[in-house]
Scaffold this motif. Structure first.
Motif, PDB file in Angstrom:
ATOM      1  N   ARG A  18       0.337  -1.140  -0.058  1.00 43.22           N
ATOM      2  CA  ARG A  18       0.337  -0.204   0.333  1.00 43.22           C
ATOM      3  C   ARG A  18       0.458   1.193  -0.181  1.00 43.22           C
ATOM      4  O   ARG A  18       1.957   1.258   0.820  1.00 43.22           O
ATOM      5  N   VAL A  19       0.570   2.380  -0.371  1.00 44.89           N
ATOM      6  CA  VAL A  19       0.622   3.479  -0.584  1.00 44.89           C
ATOM      7  C   VAL A  19      -0.021   4.341  -0.342  1.00 44.89           C
ATOM      8  O   VAL A  19      -1.362   4.343  -0.743  1.00 44.89           O
ATOM      9  N   LEU A  26      -7.660   6.191   4.723  1.00 46.34           N
ATOM     10  CA  LEU A  26      -7.351   5.792   6.360  1.00 46.34           C
ATOM     11  C   LEU A  26      -6.636   6.848   6.973  1.00 46.34           C
ATOM     12  O   LEU A  26      -6.328   7.047   8.038  1.00 46.34           O
ATOM     13  N   VAL A  27      -5.736   8.279   6.510  1.00 47.64           N
ATOM     14  CA  VAL A  27      -4.967   9.105   7.348  1.00 47.64           C
ATOM     15  C   VAL A  27      -5.161  10.680   7.110  1.00 47.64           C
ATOM     16  O   VAL A  27      -5.141  11.295   8.069  1.00 47.64           O
ATOM     17  N   ALA A  28      -6.897  10.704   6.553  1.00 47.91           N
ATOM     18  CA  ALA A  28      -7.222  12.446   6.544  1.00 47.91           C
ATOM     19  C   ALA A  28      -7.701  12.727   7.167  1.00 47.91           C
ATOM     20  O   ALA A  28      -8.076  11.897   8.087  1.00 47.91           O
ATOM     21  N   PRO A  47       0.269  16.346  11.191  1.00 46.44           N
ATOM     22  CA  PRO A  47      -1.453  15.348  10.295  1.00 46.44           C
ATOM     23  C   PRO A  47       0.121  13.786   9.845  1.00 46.44           C
ATOM     24  O   PRO A  47       1.134  13.823  10.141  1.00 46.44           O
ATOM     25  N   ALA A  48      -0.833  12.922  10.371  1.00 46.61           N
ATOM     26  CA  ALA A  48      -0.081  11.793   9.949  1.00 46.61           C
ATOM     27  C   ALA A  48       0.875  11.946   8.721  1.00 46.61           C
ATOM     28  O   ALA A  48       2.078  11.395   9.043  1.00 46.61           O
ATOM     29  N   LEU A  49      -0.146  12.277   7.635  1.00 46.21           N
ATOM     30  CA  LEU A  49       0.517  12.697   6.851  1.00 46.21           C
ATOM     31  C   LEU A  49      -0.244  14.061   6.141  1.00 46.21           C
ATOM     32  O   LEU A  49      -1.223  14.079   6.017  1.00 46.21           O
ATOM     33  N   VAL A  50       1.106  15.116   5.659  1.00 42.76           N
ATOM     34  CA  VAL A  50       1.099  16.118   5.263  1.00 42.76           C
ATOM     35  C   VAL A  50       0.571  16.048   4.365  1.00 42.76           C
ATOM     36  O   VAL A  50       0.293  15.885   2.478  1.00 42.76           O
ATOM     37  N   GLN A  51      -0.565  16.978   3.003  1.00 40.92           N
ATOM     38  CA  GLN A  51      -0.678  17.377   2.660  1.00 40.92           C
ATOM     39  C   GLN A  51      -1.082  18.877   2.056  1.00 40.92           C
ATOM     40  O   GLN A  51      -1.285  19.533   3.238  1.00 40.92           O
ATOM     41  N   LEU A 183      -5.843   7.421  17.139  1.00 42.87           N
ATOM     42  CA  LEU A 183      -6.242   6.218  16.642  1.00 42.87           C
ATOM     43  C   LEU A 183      -7.614   6.098  17.300  1.00 42.87           C
ATOM     44  O   LEU A 183      -7.659   4.806  16.561  1.00 42.87           O
ATOM     45  N   GLY A 184      -7.945   6.496  17.947  1.00 45.85           N
ATOM     46  CA  GLY A 184      -9.863   6.070  18.402  1.00 45.85           C
ATOM     47  C   GLY A 184      -9.689   5.463  19.609  1.00 45.85           C
ATOM     48  O   GLY A 184     -10.281   4.763  19.752  1.00 45.85           O
TER      49      GLY A 184
END
Length: 190
Positions: A18-19, A26-28, A47-51, A183-184
């Motif tokens: 997965r990429v 999943l991460v947004a 953020p978990a992964l930046v955008q 992570l909830g």
């Protein structure tokens, strides 16, 4: 500014599971938030992964899961990211100058937190002193060093629904609360 992220070739590489990018469902929207109740504090989020906008060298934009480290490294080399330039703020003085663009959206300046402490009578002490001098100092940019490697290893036990995380950190309670939020999970499960 992140203009485009092309992960198509990496995602098709044999052995890639997965990429993920910051826009992946999943991460947004998953982020660790710096919040504080009180004056002088500006809220920030990681953020978990930046955008949209990268704020520092090394900020995570893409995550690759693969069958081996070697496949993952090959996949990462295939990812193409196009950046748009912003004027750099290469010193604290430049970041604090009038008109400097704030690092975070919604901030009014680049001052993360402003706190004023006063003890005793400094004005009286200066007035009564035989002499005074003014000194301006600065600290050079710093980075993580071997004793504080910014590493984390985690193990999730699905049977007990608990996460055990080992990391170099000086605020484990804050990290636990942030991980629970992202992570909830209930805090007592971390």
């Amino acid at each position: 500014d992140i203009i485009g992220v092309d992960v198509a070739a990496a995602a098709q590489l044999a052995g890639v599971v997965r990429v993920l990018t910051g826009s992946d469902p999943l991460v947004a929207g998953r982020e660790i938030r710096g919040e504080w109740q009180g004056d002088g504090w500006q809220s920030s989020a990681q953020p978990a992964l930046v955008q949209g906008r990268a704020r520092f060298a090394g900020e995570a934009l893409v995550a690759v899961a693969a069958e081996s480290r070697y496949v993952a490294e090959d996949a990462v080399a295939m990812i193409r990211i196009e950046y748009g330039e912003r004027p750099p703020l290469v010193s604290a003085q430049a970041a604090l100058a009038d008109g400097a663009q704030p690092l975070h959206d919604g901030w009014t300046s680049n001052v993360f937190r402003h706190t004023h402490f006063l003890g005793g009578d400094p004005d009286g002490a200066f007035a009564a002193a035989d002499g005074t001098f003014e000194l301006r100092t600065w600290t050079h940019r710093q980075t993580g060093v071997p004793i504080e490697t910014r590493a984390c290893v985690a193990s999730y036990d699905a049977g007990t629904e608990t996460l055990t995380a080992w990391m170099t950190n000086q605020m484990p309670s804050v990290v636990r609360t942030s991980l629970a939020d992202v992570l909830g999970l209930d805090e007592h499960r971390i």
